[in-house]
Design an enzyme around this catalytic site. Structure first.
Site, PDB file in Angstrom:
ATOM      1  N   LYS A  17     -10.746   1.116 -15.897  1.00  0.00           N
ATOM      2  CA  LYS A  17     -11.298  -0.189 -15.509  1.00  0.00           C
ATOM      3  C   LYS A  17     -11.681  -1.028 -16.737  1.00  0.00           C
ATOM      4  CE  LYS A  17     -10.992   0.246 -10.972  1.00  0.00           C
ATOM      5  NZ  LYS A  17     -10.115  -0.617 -10.153  1.00  0.00           N
ATOM      6  N   TYR A  44     -11.845   6.917 -14.819  1.00  0.00           N
ATOM      7  CA  TYR A  44     -12.122   5.673 -14.074  1.00  0.00           C
ATOM      8  C   TYR A  44     -12.682   4.621 -15.022  1.00  0.00           C
ATOM      9  CZ  TYR A  44     -13.551   2.705 -10.143  1.00  0.00           C
ATOM     10  OH  TYR A  44     -13.690   1.654  -9.258  1.00  0.00           O
ATOM     11  N   ASN A  64      -5.359  -4.878  -6.631  1.00  0.00           N
ATOM     12  CA  ASN A  64      -6.567  -4.311  -6.018  1.00  0.00           C
ATOM     13  C   ASN A  64      -6.495  -2.798  -5.849  1.00  0.00           C
ATOM     14  OD1 ASN A  64      -8.998  -4.272  -4.008  1.00  0.00           O
ATOM     15  ND2 ASN A  64      -7.263  -3.434  -2.852  1.00  0.00           N
ATOM     16  N   ASP A  73       4.023   2.485  -4.148  1.00  0.00           N
ATOM     17  CA  ASP A  73       3.098   3.309  -4.928  1.00  0.00           C
ATOM     18  C   ASP A  73       2.934   2.616  -6.275  1.00  0.00           C
ATOM     19  OD1 ASP A  73       1.886   5.141  -6.609  1.00  0.00           O
ATOM     20  OD2 ASP A  73       2.953   6.868  -5.767  1.00  0.00           O
ATOM     21  N   ASP A  78       0.869  -1.178   0.000  1.00  0.00           N
ATOM     22  CA  ASP A  78       0.000   0.000   0.000  1.00  0.00           C
ATOM     23  C   ASP A  78       0.906   1.228   0.000  1.00  0.00           C
ATOM     24  OD1 ASP A  78      -3.276   0.226   0.879  1.00  0.00           O
ATOM     25  OD2 ASP A  78      -2.104   2.090   0.896  1.00  0.00           O
TER      26      ASP A  78
HETATM   27  N1  LIG Z   1     -15.741   0.573  -3.045  1.00  0.00           N
HETATM   28  C1  LIG Z   1     -16.391   0.423  -4.178  1.00  0.00           C
HETATM   29  O1  LIG Z   1     -17.601   0.704  -4.254  1.00  0.00           O
HETATM   30  C2  LIG Z   1     -15.686  -0.128  -5.399  1.00  0.00           C
HETATM   31  C3  LIG Z   1     -16.477  -0.631  -6.443  1.00  0.00           C
HETATM   32  C4  LIG Z   1     -15.856  -1.194  -7.545  1.00  0.00           C
HETATM   33  C5  LIG Z   1     -14.485  -1.282  -7.600  1.00  0.00           C
HETATM   34  N2  LIG Z   1     -13.727  -0.793  -6.579  1.00  0.00           N
HETATM   35  C6  LIG Z   1     -12.268  -0.968  -6.676  1.00  0.00           C
HETATM   36  O2  LIG Z   1     -11.821  -1.730  -5.585  1.00  0.00           O
HETATM   37  C7  LIG Z   1     -10.438  -1.445  -5.345  1.00  0.00           C
HETATM   38  C8  LIG Z   1     -10.221  -1.242  -3.854  1.00  0.00           C
HETATM   39  O3  LIG Z   1     -10.895  -0.087  -3.446  1.00  0.00           O
HETATM   40  P1  LIG Z   1     -11.645   0.074  -2.044  1.00  0.00           P
HETATM   41  O4  LIG Z   1     -13.043   0.377  -2.359  1.00  0.00           O
HETATM   42  O5  LIG Z   1     -11.315  -1.059  -1.148  1.00  0.00           O
HETATM   43  O6  LIG Z   1     -10.997   1.448  -1.563  1.00  0.00           O
HETATM   44  P2  LIG Z   1     -10.141   1.931  -0.299  1.00  0.00           P
HETATM   45  O7  LIG Z   1      -9.902   3.369  -0.559  1.00  0.00           O
HETATM   46  O8  LIG Z   1     -10.800   1.543   0.975  1.00  0.00           O
HETATM   47  O9  LIG Z   1      -8.782   1.119  -0.441  1.00  0.00           O
HETATM   48  C9  LIG Z   1      -7.869   1.378  -1.488  1.00  0.00           C
HETATM   49  C10 LIG Z   1      -6.447   1.206  -0.983  1.00  0.00           C
HETATM   50  O10 LIG Z   1      -5.560   1.425  -2.089  1.00  0.00           O
HETATM   51  C11 LIG Z   1      -4.477   2.231  -1.631  1.00  0.00           C
HETATM   52  N3  LIG Z   1      -3.889   2.980  -2.729  1.00  0.00           N
HETATM   53  C12 LIG Z   1      -4.382   4.072  -3.365  1.00  0.00           C
HETATM   54  N4  LIG Z   1      -3.501   4.503  -4.267  1.00  0.00           N
HETATM   55  C13 LIG Z   1      -2.439   3.670  -4.224  1.00  0.00           C
HETATM   56  C14 LIG Z   1      -1.209   3.606  -4.916  1.00  0.00           C
HETATM   57  N5  LIG Z   1      -0.859   4.531  -5.827  1.00  0.00           N
HETATM   58  N6  LIG Z   1      -0.357   2.605  -4.624  1.00  0.00           N
HETATM   59  C15 LIG Z   1      -0.659   1.703  -3.673  1.00  0.00           C
HETATM   60  N7  LIG Z   1      -1.798   1.720  -2.973  1.00  0.00           N
HETATM   61  C16 LIG Z   1      -2.684   2.693  -3.250  1.00  0.00           C
HETATM   62  C17 LIG Z   1      -5.093   3.156  -0.593  1.00  0.00           C
HETATM   63  O11 LIG Z   1      -4.104   3.691   0.273  1.00  0.00           O
HETATM   64  C18 LIG Z   1      -6.071   2.222   0.106  1.00  0.00           C
HETATM   65  O12 LIG Z   1      -5.463   1.562   1.199  1.00  0.00           O
HETATM   66  C19 LIG Z   1     -10.104  -0.238  -6.215  1.00  0.00           C
HETATM   67  O13 LIG Z   1      -9.402  -0.671  -7.351  1.00  0.00           O
HETATM   68  C20 LIG Z   1     -11.469   0.302  -6.621  1.00  0.00           C
HETATM   69  O14 LIG Z   1     -11.448   0.974  -7.842  1.00  0.00           O
HETATM   70  C21 LIG Z   1     -14.303  -0.204  -5.486  1.00  0.00           C
END
Ligand SMILES: NC(=O)c1ccc[n+]([C@@H]2O[C@H](COP(=O)([O-])OP(=O)(O)OC[C@H]3O[C@@H](n4cnc5c(N)ncnc54)[C@H](O)[C@@H]3O)[C@@H](O)[C@H]2O)c1
Length: 256
Positions: free
Chosen positions: A162, A158, A91, A64, A38
């Site tokens: 995706k 986005y 993820n 990153d 992360d």
């Molecule tokens: N929450 C939703 O409704 C949803 C729906 C569809 C898809 N997603 C996808 O699920 C995945 C996880 O998201 P989430 O909802 O758990 O969000 P979240 O914000 O709770 O977790 C995302 C994590 O990714 C980390 N992160 C961000 N940029 C980063 C980088 N450059 N390098 C390394 N780590 C990084 C953040 O610090 C965080 O810990 C994402 O790819 C998101 O697009 C989320």
């Protein structure tokens, strides 16, 4: 203890929060040795502490996903620490305030594409070059989104990132899955209760209007553990004939 991933070595990116955290905990509970990445060192440490305190093996790399050197170091850490790499879960991802094409800046576009698409591509490349020489190959799981299948679940960057991740998933499956022993699938979550919602601080009016028209206001809301369960299935032998698929986990949102 369930042991569906016993002694598998798994990298999970974005493991400090939300779905990545849940996937990391679920994999560890299934017997995997997890390598967590992360950009946020604090939350990453908290998750590693939680997993190791429950008696499982976890290593962390502050990385990153928009930096190729960090991605290389992440893959190397997994291989150097545990001697192999069985599972990669791409993820980590960010949203884009629903910015439409007319309003998205070059900086925002580049950042979203870098983290959501180029980073996963580079991680896949590094992982595949390890996995292809392993006796048991490997498994790649990309966390996409229903925004990778439909036009109005995020902004332009986005949606493009995706959709790109979905295409990357199918290409890997059709090459390294069909002619090798690396399976690659994606998950397309709908709305899931995580911290990503807090990043929508300046929603684009037109982008927001389009998303609302897609039924987002009363979309079912899932929990990260429900996505982790899909990620366990895709990483286990139970999904041995599943390759190149995009599994929607959206509570039926897009079935309407
Ligand atoms: N929450 C939703 O409704 C949803 C729906 C569809 C898809 N997603 C996808 O699920 C995945 C996880 O998201 P989430 O909802 O758990 O969000 P979240 O914000 O709770 O977790 C995302 C994590 O990714 C980390 N992160 C961000 N940029 C980063 C980088 N450059 N390098 C390394 N780590 C990084 C953040 O610090 C965080 O810990 C994402 O790819 C998101 O697009 C989320």
């Amino acid at each position: 203890m369930s042991t569906r991933l016993l002694d598998k070595v798994a990298i999970i990116t974005g493991a400090g929060s939300g779905m990545g955290k849940s996937i990391a905990i679920a994999y560890a509970n299934e017997g995997a040795k997890v390598v967590l990445a992360d950009v946020n060192a604090t939350t990453l440490d908290e998750v590693v502490t939680e997993i190791t305190a429950s008696g499982h093996s976890a290593t962390s790399v502050v990385a990153d996903m928009s930096k190729s050197a960090d991605i290389k170091a992440l893959i190397e850490t997994a291989v150097n620490t545990y001697g192999q790499l069985d599972i990669l879960v791409n993820n980590a991802g960010i949203m884009d305030n629903f910015k439409t094409v007319g309003n998205v800046t070059d900086d925002l576009w580049d950042k979203v594409i870098a983290i959501n698409l180029t980073g996963p591509f580079q991680a896949c490349r590094e992982a595949i070059n390890v996995m292809k020489d392993q006796k048991n190959g490997g498994i790649i799981i990309n966390n996409a989104s229903v925004g990778g299948l439909y036009g109005a679940r995020g902004g332009a960057a986005y949606a493009a990132s995706k959709h790109g991740l979905v295409g990357l998933t199918k290409n890997i499956a059709a090459t390294y899955g069909t002619f090798g022993n690396i399976r690659c699938n994606a998950i397309a979550p709908g709305g899931v209760a995580t911290n990503i919602g807090n990043t929508i601080t300046d929603p684009d009016p037109l982008g927001g209007q389009a998303i609302a028209a897609a039924g987002s206001m009363d979309a079912p809301m899932g929990q990260p553990e429900q996505i982790a369960a899909v990620a366990v299935f895709l990483a286990s032998d139970e999904s041995s004939f599943v390759n190149g698929d995009i599994i929607k986990a959206d509570g039926g949102w897009t079935a309407r």
